[in-house]
Scaffold this active site. Structure first.
Site, PDB file in Angstrom:
ATOM      1  N   GLU A  12      -5.487  -8.506   1.035  1.00  0.00           N
ATOM      2  CA  GLU A  12      -6.022  -8.148   2.354  1.00  0.00           C
ATOM      3  C   GLU A  12      -7.505  -7.852   2.250  1.00  0.00           C
ATOM      4  O   GLU A  12      -7.950  -7.164   1.340  1.00  0.00           O
ATOM      5  CB  GLU A  12      -5.332  -6.907   2.944  1.00  0.00           C
ATOM      6  N   GLU A  20       0.794  -1.227   0.000  1.00  0.00           N
ATOM      7  CA  GLU A  20       0.000   0.000   0.000  1.00  0.00           C
ATOM      8  C   GLU A  20       0.831   1.284   0.000  1.00  0.00           C
ATOM      9  O   GLU A  20       0.855   2.048   0.975  1.00  0.00           O
ATOM     10  CB  GLU A  20      -0.947   0.003   1.207  1.00  0.00           C
TER      11      GLU A  20
END
Length: 452
Positions: free
Chosen positions: A357, A168
Site C-alpha cells: 500500500e 496492518e
C-alpha cells in the site's frame, strides 16, 4: 532524471489494493453475517458524518465492471480481501455457499483477464459473533482464525497463489482495542496487549496453515510502517521518545515474526504482554514468510511528552509543523518510503519486500467528466522514485501496489477522504478515472516516463 517501468525489471509486481468492507457493500444479503464494522459504523459519532459501509462502492454488484476497469488501466495485479463473515456468517461452522461463489467469480474473472489475484485474509472485518466472545482479546481467536484460513485455502488456493495473512495488525489492534476509534471500539492497555499477542500468533499460524495445505502458494503478511524521527534533533528526550514510538508502531509485529521477540528493550511497557503468553509461544510467533508487505504513507515526528501514559511521547501533526500534507494530515515526505524499505532490508530474514500500500487522499473535484488530481500524480511519482532508488541500492523490493483502486469507505473518516485512482459518485455508483489513474495506466504501459 527520468525513469520508466522498465527500470524496475520485468519481474516487478505492479498493482492496486482494496479491502472487502471498504468497497463491497451488500452487508446483509446472500447470507452474509454481521462484522464488527457493520456494528461499529451504526453507532452515533463513531464515523465521520455517521457514514457506514452498508453500500460503499457496491463492488458486490459491480465487481465485473470494476475488474474490467483494472484490465483497461493495464493493472496486472489486484490485491483484495475476503470478508470473513461473508463466507462464514458465524465466524466458524457452516460455510455460506453464496459467499464462496462470489469470491470464486471475482477470482475467476481476474484470471480470465490475465490479472493475478492477491488475497488478504484479514482486513479488519471480524465477524460480530466472534467479537461477542471477546474477539482478538480471546485466545480462542487462534482456533477461529485457523478455521477461516483453512476454509479460504481449500476453496481458493488452487487458483490464488499470493496470500497475505493480516493487514496492518498494529493498526487494527491499536485503534480497535486500545484507542477505541476503530471497530470494535474497545479501550485499555490490557485489551490491546491481549489482542496484539493473539494477532501476532495468528500471523504465524496462518502462514503455517497455508503452506501445509498448499506448498505452491507464496505467503506473506502486511505491516504499516511510518518512518519516525525526533522533533528536536540531538535532544536526548525526543530521541528516546522517537525510539519508543518506533518500537510500538514499526517493530512490534515484524520482529516476533522474524524470531526476534517483542521490542521490550526499547519499550518497557510491552513486558506486560508476558501475562498473555503461554509456554512455547515465542517459538509459535515465528514463521518464515515468502514475502513481507510494507505499507507506507508518511513519516512521524515525535517529541517527549511526560504526561502521555506508557510511552511518554506524542506525534506532532503535519499541519502543526506547517509542512505539505494530505487530507489525512499526513506529511508528504517521499523519502519516508525509501527509509522504510532500507529498514526492512536490514532484517536479514526478509526474503522479498512488496509495497502492498502507498497512496494519498486529496480534495478531488469531479468537473466536466474529469478529475484533475495533479497532487496525487506527483505524490505517486515521487514515492515510486524512492522505491526505485532503494531497489537500485540493493533492497529486495519487488512490487508496488497503490492504495487504492477507487474512492471508498475510509474507516472512521467515512467517505470524506478520497484515495482512489478512480473517482466514485457514491449516490449513483458512477466511476470516473482520475488523471492519476490515467497516469498510472500509461506508466504501466510504458508510454510515459516519470521524473526522479
Amino acid at each position: 532524471m527520468l525513469f520508466t517501468k522498465d527500470d524496475f525489471g520485468d519481474d516487478f509486481k505492479w498493482g492496486v489494493s482494496t479491502a472487502a468492507y471498504q468497497i463491497e457493500g451488500a452487508h446483509n444479503i446472500d447470507g452474509k453475517g454481521l462484522s464488527i464494522w457493520d456494528t461499529f459504523s451504526q453507532k452515533k459519532k463513531k464515523i465521520f458524518n455517521n457514514h457506514n459501509g452498508n453500500t460503499a462502492c457496491d463492488f458486490y454488484t459491480h465487481y465485473a465492471d470494476d475488474i474490467a476497469l483494472l484490465y483497461k488501466l493495464n493493472i496486472p495485479n489486484y490485491r483484495f480481501s475476503i470478508s470473513w463473515s461473508r463466507i462464514l456468517p458465524h465466524g466458524i461452522g457452516a460455510v455460506n455457499i453464496k459467499g464462496i461463489d462470489f469470491y470464486n467469480k471475482v477470482i475467476d474473472f481476474c484470471l480470465e483477464l490475465g490479472i493475478e489475484p492477491w488475497i488478504t485474509l484479514y482486513h479488519w472485518d471480524l465477524p460480530q459473533e466472534l467479537q461477542q466472545k471477546g474477539g482478538w482479546a480471546n485466545r480462542e481467536i487462534i482456533n477461529w482464525f485457523s478455521y477461516f484460513v483453512d476454509c479460504c485455502i481449500k476453496n481458493f488456493g488452487d487458483r490464488v497463489k499470493r496470500w497475505m495473512v493480516l493487514n496492518e495488525p498494529m493498526v487494527f489492534t491499536g485503534a480497535g482495542y486500545f484507542l477505541g476509534v476503530h471497530a470494535p471500539g474497545k479501550k485499555g492497555l490490557s485489551s490491546f496487549l491481549a489482542a496484539a499477542h493473539h494477532a501476532a500468533l495468528c500471523q504465524a499460524e496462518g502462514g503455517r496453515i497455508i503452506k501445509t495445505l498448499r506448498s505452491d502458494c507464496k505467503v506473506g503478511t502486511t505491516f504499516s510502517y511510518s518512518h519516525v524521527e525526533p522533533y528536536r534533533t540531538g535532544n536526548e528526550k525526543d530521541l528516546k521518545a522517537a525510539l519508543k514510538v518506533d518500537a510500538l508502531l514499526n517493530r512490534m509485529f515484524i520482529e516476533p515474526l522474524l524470531g526476534l521477540g517483542y521490542p521490550t528493550k526499547d519499550l518497557k511497557i510491552l513486558e506486560r504482554i508476558e501475562r498473555f503468553m503461554y509456554p512455547h509461544d515465542e517459538k509459535k510467533l515465528k514463521f518464515d514468510m515468502d514475502f513481507t508487505g510494507l505499507q507506507n504513507y508518511t513519516r512521524e515526528i515525535v517529541s517527549h511528552a511526560p504526561l502521555m501514559p506508557f510511552v511518554k511521547a506524542k506525534i506532532i501533526k503535519a499541519s502543526k509543523r506547517n509542512v505539505q500534507h494530505t487530507l489525512m494530515d499526513w506529511e508528504i515526505h517521499p523519502p519516508s518510503i525509501y527509509n522504510a524499505l532500507k529498514r526492512y532490508s536490514s532484517y536479514q530474514q526478509i526474503k522479498e519486500i512488496i509495497v502492498t500500500e502507498n497512496g494519498a487522499a486529496f480534495t478531488d473535484a469531479h468537473e466536466e467528466g474529469m478529475v484533475n488530481d495533479s497532487e496525487r500524480v506527483k505524490y505517486l511519482q515521487d514515492y515510486i522514485a524512492q522505491v526505485l532508488l532503494a531497489k537500485k541500492e540493493g533492497v529486495k523490493v519487488n512490487g508496488y501496489f497503490v492504495w487504492t483502486l477507487m474512492d471508498n469507505f475510509e474507516w472512521a473518516e467515512g467517505f470524506y477522504p478520497r484515495f482512489g485512482l478512480v473517482y466514485v459518485d457514491f449516490a449513483t455508483q458512477q466511476r470516473v478515472v482520475k488523471n492519476s489513474g490515467r497516469w498510472y495506466s500509461q506508466f504501466l504501459k510504458n508510454t510515459v516516463p516519470a521524473s526522479m
